[in-house]
Design a protein around this motif. Sequence first.
Motif, PDB file in Angstrom:
ATOM      1  N   ALA A 165     -21.842 -59.630 108.509  1.00 17.45           N
ATOM      2  CA  ALA A 165     -21.969 -60.254 107.195  1.00 17.45           C
ATOM      3  C   ALA A 165     -20.598 -60.489 106.610  1.00 17.45           C
ATOM      4  O   ALA A 165     -19.701 -59.656 106.706  1.00 17.45           O
ATOM      5  N   SER A 166     -20.428 -61.680 106.026  1.00 18.91           N
ATOM      6  CA  SER A 166     -19.141 -61.997 105.414  1.00 18.91           C
ATOM      7  C   SER A 166     -19.240 -61.802 103.923  1.00 18.91           C
ATOM      8  O   SER A 166     -20.323 -61.687 103.359  1.00 18.91           O
ATOM      9  N   GLY A 167     -18.087 -61.818 103.257  1.00 18.12           N
ATOM     10  CA  GLY A 167     -18.071 -61.675 101.814  1.00 18.12           C
ATOM     11  C   GLY A 167     -17.039 -60.668 101.412  1.00 18.12           C
ATOM     12  O   GLY A 167     -16.391 -60.048 102.255  1.00 18.12           O
ATOM     13  N   PRO A 168     -16.864 -60.428 100.097  1.00 16.90           N
ATOM     14  CA  PRO A 168     -15.844 -59.522  99.621  1.00 16.90           C
ATOM     15  C   PRO A 168     -15.992 -58.128 100.204  1.00 16.90           C
ATOM     16  O   PRO A 168     -15.032 -57.504 100.581  1.00 16.90           O
ATOM     17  N   CYS A 216     -11.507 -49.726 102.827  1.00 15.75           N
ATOM     18  CA  CYS A 216     -10.074 -49.695 103.134  1.00 15.75           C
ATOM     19  C   CYS A 216      -9.425 -51.033 102.788  1.00 15.75           C
ATOM     20  O   CYS A 216      -8.320 -51.084 102.237  1.00 15.75           O
ATOM     21  N   VAL A 217     -10.118 -52.123 103.114  1.00 18.63           N
ATOM     22  CA  VAL A 217      -9.595 -53.450 102.798  1.00 18.63           C
ATOM     23  C   VAL A 217      -9.525 -53.636 101.288  1.00 18.63           C
ATOM     24  O   VAL A 217      -8.527 -54.143 100.751  1.00 18.63           O
ATOM     25  N   GLN A 218     -10.575 -53.248 100.581  1.00 15.12           N
ATOM     26  CA  GLN A 218     -10.562 -53.347  99.117  1.00 15.12           C
ATOM     27  C   GLN A 218      -9.418 -52.541  98.523  1.00 15.12           C
ATOM     28  O   GLN A 218      -8.721 -52.987  97.602  1.00 15.12           O
ATOM     29  N   PHE A 219      -9.226 -51.330  99.039  1.00 13.71           N
ATOM     30  CA  PHE A 219      -8.144 -50.471  98.569  1.00 13.71           C
ATOM     31  C   PHE A 219      -6.799 -51.164  98.779  1.00 13.71           C
ATOM     32  O   PHE A 219      -5.952 -51.202  97.882  1.00 13.71           O
ATOM     33  N   GLY A 220      -6.619 -51.720  99.988  1.00 13.51           N
ATOM     34  CA  GLY A 220      -5.371 -52.415 100.279  1.00 13.51           C
ATOM     35  C   GLY A 220      -5.142 -53.615  99.385  1.00 13.51           C
ATOM     36  O   GLY A 220      -4.016 -53.867  98.939  1.00 13.51           O
ATOM     37  N   GLN A 221      -6.193 -54.372  99.095  1.00  8.14           N
ATOM     38  CA  GLN A 221      -6.047 -55.525  98.211  1.00  8.14           C
ATOM     39  C   GLN A 221      -5.746 -55.091  96.781  1.00  8.14           C
ATOM     40  O   GLN A 221      -4.975 -55.754  96.078  1.00  8.14           O
ATOM     41  N   LYS A 222      -6.343 -53.998  96.364  1.00 10.11           N
ATOM     42  CA  LYS A 222      -6.091 -53.501  95.015  1.00 10.11           C
ATOM     43  C   LYS A 222      -4.609 -53.191  94.803  1.00 10.11           C
ATOM     44  O   LYS A 222      -4.020 -53.526  93.776  1.00 10.11           O
TER      45      LYS A 222
END
Length: 328
Positions: free
Chosen positions: A5-8, A37-43
């Motif tokens: 699944a794609s998306g944020p 982990c990706v969300q954390f990195g983007q933050k």
Amino acid sequence: MSEEASGPSSAKKACKDFSDFINFSQLCRYTSTFEECVQFGQKWGLFPRSCLCPSCGDILDTVHYSKRGNATQARFRCTKRACRKYISITKKTWFEGAKVSFKKSLFLAYCFVNRSSYDTAIRETSGPDFDDCETSSETVADLYNYCREVIVESLYCGDEVRQIGGANYSVEVDEAKFGKRKYNRGRVVDGQWVFGGICRETKECFLVPVQDRTQDTLVSLIKKHVAPGTIIYSDCFKSYECLEREGFRHLTVNHTENFVDPHTGAHTNTIESTWWAVKKSLRSSHTQKQHFAAHLAEYIWHRQNADAKCKFVRFLKEISKVYPGLDA
């Protein structure tokens, strides 16, 4: 390769409770899944939130996740039929080319910032929470060196070197020998000379490995790292004799007679205690000569951030500054 699944992110625990302080348990909570982990990195600016499609120039801001074997990939994808381009979120980031997972890299960085030993870092980053893979001492060494590279870039690259001292400020300068001391008929034949200075009032310092202690070498470093008009305290080493002509007020102490000059009160006790602290910190690390300057930079960085609310957060900001990624 199967597409997921794609998306944020499908992660339920979105990182909405970030603060300027992150402890070990919070880091575990924020990075429990790959998507988190990706969300954390983007933050924190470790990964870009968007990028430009190299073919059509559209802004791509949706992360797509896919599986390749046991590994998960995170990429931006252009949905135009004529493009269908994929761009990894790690491109031009600190994580590009990493041989370990995002999560393990983050936790090893956390261990580095908190000066954890290799044994502690291995213990904290091995097991089921880290792909059931035991961390090797080589992995710890590599990640710690990558962290030092961030510090070196942050301290010395980009803008001009920040000078210490200035009018009405005092800086003590000195040289010290580091490394194994081997004697041959009473002479030291091994080790690394380091030249350094520390401001008495602000405690800011600089430490530079040098190949020699000639006047040209030491005075050029003083002019680079110390602001004009500074009061400089040193011993009576001949290389410092011209400092008055170079725009500094110069006071000396003769260490063969006194630790403190009885007439002027001049001393170099502050820089001498700094050498002791630096040597103590290097004894607990795996220091190789080619990484020596980076270890000195690490000491300076910790000293500069001694009063930081959270050194780990400060280090994340250093990473994002040095490796900004591909943000559109």
